[in-house]
Design a protein around this motif. Structure first.
Motif, PDB file in Angstrom:
ATOM      1  N   LYS A   5       0.681  -0.859  -0.343  1.00 16.42           N
ATOM      2  CA  LYS A   5       0.070   0.111  -0.083  1.00 16.42           C
ATOM      3  C   LYS A   5       0.940   1.382  -0.468  1.00 16.42           C
ATOM      4  O   LYS A   5       0.823   2.119  -0.660  1.00 16.42           O
ATOM      5  CB  LYS A   5      -0.527  -0.001   1.005  1.00 16.42           C
ATOM      6  N   VAL A   6       1.922   0.999   0.816  1.00 13.53           N
ATOM      7  CA  VAL A   6       2.827   1.870   1.018  1.00 13.53           C
ATOM      8  C   VAL A   6       3.806   2.822  -0.423  1.00 13.53           C
ATOM      9  O   VAL A   6       3.475   3.581  -1.501  1.00 13.53           O
ATOM     10  CB  VAL A   6       4.081   2.098   1.857  1.00 13.53           C
TER      11      VAL A   6
ATOM     12  N   GLN B  41       2.389   1.627  -3.816  1.00 12.68           N
ATOM     13  CA  GLN B  41       0.955   2.319  -4.521  1.00 12.68           C
ATOM     14  C   GLN B  41       0.840   4.062  -3.734  1.00 12.68           C
ATOM     15  O   GLN B  41       1.162   4.638  -4.891  1.00 12.68           O
ATOM     16  CB  GLN B  41       0.068   2.111  -3.666  1.00 12.68           C
ATOM     17  N   GLN B  42       1.341   4.426  -3.036  1.00 15.90           N
ATOM     18  CA  GLN B  42       0.505   6.398  -2.304  1.00 15.90           C
ATOM     19  C   GLN B  42       2.230   6.570  -3.152  1.00 15.90           C
ATOM     20  O   GLN B  42       1.484   7.390  -3.305  1.00 15.90           O
ATOM     21  CB  GLN B  42       0.222   5.666  -1.011  1.00 15.90           C
ATOM     22  N   LEU B  43       3.056   5.954  -3.073  1.00 16.53           N
ATOM     23  CA  LEU B  43       4.088   6.521  -2.892  1.00 16.53           C
ATOM     24  C   LEU B  43       3.660   6.912  -4.182  1.00 16.53           C
ATOM     25  O   LEU B  43       4.258   8.391  -5.534  1.00 16.53           O
ATOM     26  CB  LEU B  43       5.808   5.709  -2.783  1.00 16.53           C
TER      27      LEU B  43
ATOM     28  N   ALA C  16       1.139   7.345  -6.736  1.00 20.17           N
ATOM     29  CA  ALA C  16       0.518   8.434  -6.385  1.00 20.17           C
ATOM     30  C   ALA C  16       0.897  10.001  -6.215  1.00 20.17           C
ATOM     31  O   ALA C  16      -0.070  10.325  -6.634  1.00 20.17           O
ATOM     32  CB  ALA C  16      -1.507   7.657  -5.318  1.00 20.17           C
ATOM     33  N   ASP C  17       1.197   9.996  -5.285  1.00 22.76           N
ATOM     34  CA  ASP C  17       1.435  11.098  -4.702  1.00 22.76           C
ATOM     35  C   ASP C  17       2.965  11.530  -5.253  1.00 22.76           C
ATOM     36  O   ASP C  17       3.156  12.604  -4.912  1.00 22.76           O
ATOM     37  CB  ASP C  17       2.392  10.758  -3.453  1.00 22.76           C
TER      38      ASP C  17
ATOM     39  N   ASN D 170       4.616  12.132   4.437  1.00 23.37           N
ATOM     40  CA  ASN D 170       3.172  12.333   4.515  1.00 23.37           C
ATOM     41  C   ASN D 170       2.558  11.101   3.699  1.00 23.37           C
ATOM     42  O   ASN D 170       1.457  10.340   3.984  1.00 23.37           O
ATOM     43  CB  ASN D 170       2.919  12.831   3.769  1.00 23.37           C
ATOM     44  N   SER D 171       2.934  10.634   2.790  1.00 23.13           N
ATOM     45  CA  SER D 171       3.113   9.634   1.251  1.00 23.13           C
ATOM     46  C   SER D 171       2.803   8.646   2.402  1.00 23.13           C
ATOM     47  O   SER D 171       2.118   7.702   2.114  1.00 23.13           O
ATOM     48  CB  SER D 171       3.871   9.905   0.284  1.00 23.13           C
TER      49      SER D 171
ATOM     50  N   LYS E 223       0.079   8.174   4.574  1.00 25.81           N
ATOM     51  CA  LYS E 223      -1.571   7.949   3.828  1.00 25.81           C
ATOM     52  C   LYS E 223      -1.605   6.213   3.680  1.00 25.81           C
ATOM     53  O   LYS E 223      -2.386   5.396   3.438  1.00 25.81           O
ATOM     54  CB  LYS E 223      -1.446   9.037   2.959  1.00 25.81           C
ATOM     55  N   GLY E 224      -0.054   5.976   3.169  1.00 20.05           N
ATOM     56  CA  GLY E 224      -0.423   4.429   2.784  1.00 20.05           C
ATOM     57  C   GLY E 224      -0.427   3.994   3.886  1.00 20.05           C
ATOM     58  O   GLY E 224      -1.520   2.887   3.506  1.00 20.05           O
TER      59      GLY E 224
ATOM     60  N   THR F 257      -4.166  -0.044   7.073  1.00 21.27           N
ATOM     61  CA  THR F 257      -3.374  -0.994   7.135  1.00 21.27           C
ATOM     62  C   THR F 257      -3.407  -1.910   8.666  1.00 21.27           C
ATOM     63  O   THR F 257      -3.593  -0.548   9.225  1.00 21.27           O
ATOM     64  CB  THR F 257      -2.030  -1.014   6.290  1.00 21.27           C
TER      65      THR F 257
END
Lengths: 425, 425
Positions: free
Chosen positions: A42-43, A45-47, A49-50, A169-170, A173-174, A178
């Motif tokens: 998930k982290v 993915q979030q990185l 996305a950000d 922060n990213s 968020k990730g 979880t």
């Protein structure tokens, strides 16, 4: 008075971040491997996305850095781009794919009185990281520590403050939603240097601090910390070309050890050459090095062979150049080479090139360093090269971990003892 | 000015002792097991031969101690007699008989590029020991460190200065003429406390310092040292008697954990009892403890069962009594017991008594301590009891070593990498 109040304020904040990390570490320690891996993905993915907001924050740091007159090399270390973010994301995914060290029973035995003793790998708890420039360390550290079941308290350099804040922060968020608590990642978001001193004295909250950066940073951490520290990275590495070396192999190895990358701790900084091979081998080797732009600083005997070489001074033997500069010394014996390494080496990586097995054995046994090489480049001292899958740094101390530190080196252990009512007589 | 000169003088001496130890450690690291063992047996012989002069020196310390008003307990710790010297000598012989950890290849693998990597146990280098009273620590430390291939720098308490000096002299006499250099044992022969501060900052000369003594000594070492430290010994240990405990077993275990020996770090200091078993089990248990002279300090719920018990205050939960005093608390759940241990425990040894496997598993997993026990006394946290053959202390930190530290825990490792000309691409 105002300054005292400010320091007290920063102290309270740093302590509170560490307290939250400690609490999160207890929950983190109980998670399954699947829980941790899915959080890491998930982290990742979030990185991705950000990406834009991370690059935007990095531009701010770069602009400030240019204004402050940072060197091009430092600006390059600081700079992020889409490809570098992709690399970080790839790194997180790779850590997720690595085996989980936590819970592994490394030894198991039974005592004559029937007690069953298991030695079990457990998370360290809260790991502090104090580091300079390179924002990728933020992401690497989080991935490795979380996978190893520990919370992290991060303190990056102020030159990368915006980039690191965006990355953290990213990551947080990730993690949201979880099984890994968001509080397992804590970031000291201030340029105030007193925050580091506070961090380094959080005994009871911080189980370990790892400094990553230049010699100055590492020295400061070692001298200030009351929490346990693992010293990393300073590498004044030597290649010793023995009289019985294969000349072509020796040339390949010194070119690789010196030139494959200059700014890294496992690059060679001094070449030692046995005098019996010097006349035949050294001139060509020096020419090849100079063709690659390497400045040579030689001992008097080197100057006899190559009068246009600059004379080395004492500082050159002890300097980690991290640049296209190489100190070169001709030695009369293996013992002289060993003594030189003992005097000036930093216990990182040392290599001998020889076809004489006995000489090689003596070198490998007598050199006191994290990694000793026979007929190979010092550049292999690296967690990926050793097959650890990743690394958080290279330890140059003897306590706990030495050399490349992967996931296992980020764990501790405990003894789990099962009885049937045994008491001590 | 005079004081500055004196400090500088002491600094120079301490540094010189460490430098000599470092030099000796290099020779020591190359010795065979047979060489080290035969030197230890010579030391054992010499200690026996010097029994009279050691006892004479000890009498001086005891006389000074009585004059200075040392407590009978401290005087007993300080006192030597023929039997105690025989025990020390026996200990040295046992260490000589233990397997040598140095040189052991603990892992070995080949990389796809053909590099062969061995992870090899190596000596730590120079180990510093800062300790209080008990002169036997002098002998134990020397035997263990020398066998593990490391030199030692010893700093005992001033109350044992004469005894320690006599023991070190005897050890050095024993080493003379053996393969182990006499300089591998160094003793800081001054009562001046600034010597300890100097010692703790000998980065580059000292690879590790181990403090052994009371909480005050350990705190001072941790806070002063810039060299790596292993914290030892402070043990606020708990026994938790679960609702599903076997009552007879629980009684045996708490009596053993509390009363088998009072002044040791692995003795229980707090008893936690599940409320469902408290009424049926606790009164008898408290009676048995009191019959053995143990003073009980209870929570309010304990006082409801036994009104004549003293009420515990907050300090009692965090105190390592090292005496016939036991804090007792009734808890409503396993979670309350876990939270209490988390708040007040020192990460040493914690035990649960229960016949419920699930409860036991949760306790063993969630308690963060060097040693966790199911249905056994905390008193087993000990290098001999674990089968290590000896111990130099019990680590309560997570870095490097946790729990009893034997010979292996006194070593480091290095990577020995053999190639055929490999370079990094």
């Amino acid at each position: 008075m105002v300054s005292l109040r400010k320091e007290f304020f920063i102290m309270s904040i740093v302590r509170e971040l560490a307290r939250q990390a400690k609490e999160a570490s207890r929950q983190l320690a109980t998670l399954t491997t699947a829980d941790k891996n899915s959080a890491l993905l998930k982290v990742a993915q979030q990185l991705l996305a950000d990406k834009d907001s991370i690059l935007y924050a990095n531009q701010e740091d770069l602009a400030r850095g240019k204004q402050a007159g940072l060197s091009p090399a430092l600006l390059d270390r600081l700079a992020l781009n889409a490809a570098r973010i992709d690399d970080m994301v790839e790194g997180v995914k790779q850590v997720a794919a690595l085996p989980d060290p936590v819970g592994e029973i490394t030894e198991s035995w039974q005592r004559p009185n029937g007690l069953l003793i298991d030695k079990v790998r457990v998370p360290m708890g809260v790991i502090g990281m104090v580091y300079e420039a390179r924002p990728n360390v933020t992401v690497d550290t989080c991935a490795l520590c979380l996978k190893a079941g520990s919370a992290v308290l991060l303190r990056g350099s102020s030159s990368a403050l915006n980039s690191n804040r965006a990355l953290v922060n990213s990551i947080k968020k990730g993690l949201a939603g979880t099984a890994v608590p968001v509080a397992a990642v804590q970031f000291i978001d201030t340029e105030d240097r007193s925050a580091v001193d506070e961090m380094l004295r959080l005994n009871g909250l911080l189980d370990l601090v790892i400094p990553r950066g230049g010699a100055g940073l590492i020295k400061r951490v070692v001298e200030t910390a009351t929490v346990p520290v693992i010293e990393t990275g300073v590498g004044n590495c030597h290649v010793y070309v023995d009289k019985d070396a294969d000349p072509a192999m020796a040339l390949e190895i010194i070119l690789n050890a010196k030139c494959q990358r200059y700014g890294v701790c496992n690059a060679a900084e001094t070449l030692l050459v046995h005098r019996n091979i010097a006349a035949a081998w050294l001139p060509e080797a020096l020419q090849a090095l100079r063709q690659r732009g390497v400045e040579i600083r030689g001992c008097p005997a080197v100057l006899e062979l190559q009068p246009d070489v600059k004379l080395a001074d004492r500082d050159d033997w002890s300097t980690e150049f991290l640049a296209p500069v190489l100190a070169v010394k001709i030695v009369a014996t293996l013992e002289e080479a060993l003594a030189h390494i003992q005097t000036y080496g930093t216990g990182h990586s040392e290599s001998i090139v020889t076809n004489n097995q006995e000489t090689a054995s003596r070198f490998l046994k007598l050199v006191d360093a994290a990694a000793v090489y026979h007929n190979a480049s010092t550049r292999f001292t690296d967690g990926f090269q050793y097959g650890f899958g990743a690394e958080i740094g290279i330890s140059t101390q003897k306590l706990h971990a030495r050399g490349p530190m992967g996931l296992r080196e980020l764990t501790s252990y405990k003894y789990v003892v099962r009885g049937t009512g045994q008491v001590r007589s």
